[in-house]
Scaffold this active site. Sequence first.
Site, PDB file in Angstrom:
ATOM      1  CE  LYS A 157       4.677  16.876 -14.976  1.00  0.00           C
ATOM      2  NZ  LYS A 157       4.918  15.597 -15.660  1.00  0.00           N
ATOM      3  CG  HIS A 191       5.068  10.182 -24.524  1.00  0.00           C
ATOM      4  ND1 HIS A 191       3.691  10.183 -24.574  1.00  0.00           N
ATOM      5  CD2 HIS A 191       5.406  11.206 -23.700  1.00  0.00           C
ATOM      6  CE1 HIS A 191       3.213  11.136 -23.802  1.00  0.00           C
ATOM      7  NE2 HIS A 191       4.237  11.784 -23.259  1.00  0.00           N
ATOM      8  CG  ASN A 196      -2.990  15.934 -19.864  1.00  0.00           C
ATOM      9  OD1 ASN A 196      -2.167  15.026 -19.902  1.00  0.00           O
ATOM     10  ND2 ASN A 196      -3.739  16.169 -18.798  1.00  0.00           N
ATOM     11  CG  HIS A 206      -1.939  10.054 -24.310  1.00  0.00           C
ATOM     12  ND1 HIS A 206      -2.419  10.377 -23.058  1.00  0.00           N
ATOM     13  CD2 HIS A 206      -0.587  10.182 -24.231  1.00  0.00           C
ATOM     14  CE1 HIS A 206      -1.399  10.677 -22.261  1.00  0.00           C
ATOM     15  NE2 HIS A 206      -0.289  10.580 -22.955  1.00  0.00           N
ATOM     16  NE  ARG A 221      -0.200  16.327 -12.767  1.00  0.00           N
ATOM     17  CZ  ARG A 221       0.563  15.643 -11.936  1.00  0.00           C
ATOM     18  NH1 ARG A 221       0.344  15.678 -10.638  1.00  0.00           N
ATOM     19  NH2 ARG A 221       1.559  14.905 -12.398  1.00  0.00           N
ATOM     20  CE  LYS A 247      -1.610  13.370 -14.064  1.00  0.00           C
ATOM     21  NZ  LYS A 247      -2.183  13.771 -15.366  1.00  0.00           N
ATOM     22  NE  ARG A 260      -4.161  -1.947   1.927  1.00  0.00           N
ATOM     23  CZ  ARG A 260      -4.194  -3.112   2.593  1.00  0.00           C
ATOM     24  NH1 ARG A 260      -3.234  -3.374   3.473  1.00  0.00           N
ATOM     25  NH2 ARG A 260      -5.156  -3.974   2.382  1.00  0.00           N
TER      26      ARG A 260
END
Length: 321
Positions: free
Chosen positions: A182, A223, A203, A210, A199, A100, A78
């Site tokens: 960032k 990417h 993107n 993507h 945030r 992330k 966890r």
Amino acid sequence: MITDSTVELVQSAFINDLFHDIPRIAIPAGESSKNLSQLEQVLDFLAEHRLNRQSLIFAVGGGVVGDLAGFAAACYMRGIDFIQVPTTLLAMVDSSVGGKTGVNLASGKNLVGAFLQPQAVFIDTLRLDTLDKREFAAGMAEIIKAGLLADRELFEKLEQKPVTSSNDPNLVQIIRRACSIKAQIVSADERESAASGGRALLNLGHTFGHAIENVTGYQGVLHGEGVAIGTVMAADLSAMMGLISPGDSQRIAAVFAANGLPTRLPTAIPAAKLLDAMGRDKKNRDGLLRFVVLSSIGEAITHDNVPVDLVMKALSNGGAT
């Protein structure tokens, strides 16, 4: 320590000097390793070596290694601590910063994951000496994106003097600035919960990018290349929406090209397939496609109700059929 097969080979002296006999696992290099099966293997590795909640994972590699190792750290018992040691330009300026973590599903990119901030990020630009030109350029895509989001001066510097080598004397300063942009955006909206902006602005180009990666099976398009093509499409979309001028859209495409990046799809892809993939994007709200668009060079906004015909036109202009 978690790395990949390529980094383990080309950075062997660095890894052996720094980590000595620390247990390590090297996953197969490439985006195809960012999946639940590989995650299970990493978790089994951690259990076999009896890591506990006081243990620490080092993620040594590019974005795939960092995302997978970070997610493993978030899941194992966890949650245990991890440190990012990025070895690619893209990982240094983007994926290692912000917390992330995650893996891909067949349905889409980064659909399974968790937020977990690394205890530290150690950036050593000497690690970039082994990158080929294509991988280096892929990292520049995220730096150009940072300029488009929040720093017109950075964008114009890259317009006037493209950066195509790790030997560039301005590279350290540029990396520092991209990370700062960032970090500032993330600190204001860590879990991407803002109703608008926040945030999600990071993107920019990623809704298109993507989808390109997903439809091509994460093969053939890096990417950063997907981000470059996707950001050019997003700029084109912004111009069609009347938010920026066609001239600024052309400037943006030219800067990506000057920094060694593609600005159109390398092979024709059906626009309908790309649109379908966008429909599964985790950033969408209330069943509507959510795009990050530019209101000027150096400023972006989120938009939840973009006409589909304009999206299809942007895809077509970028080489989709």
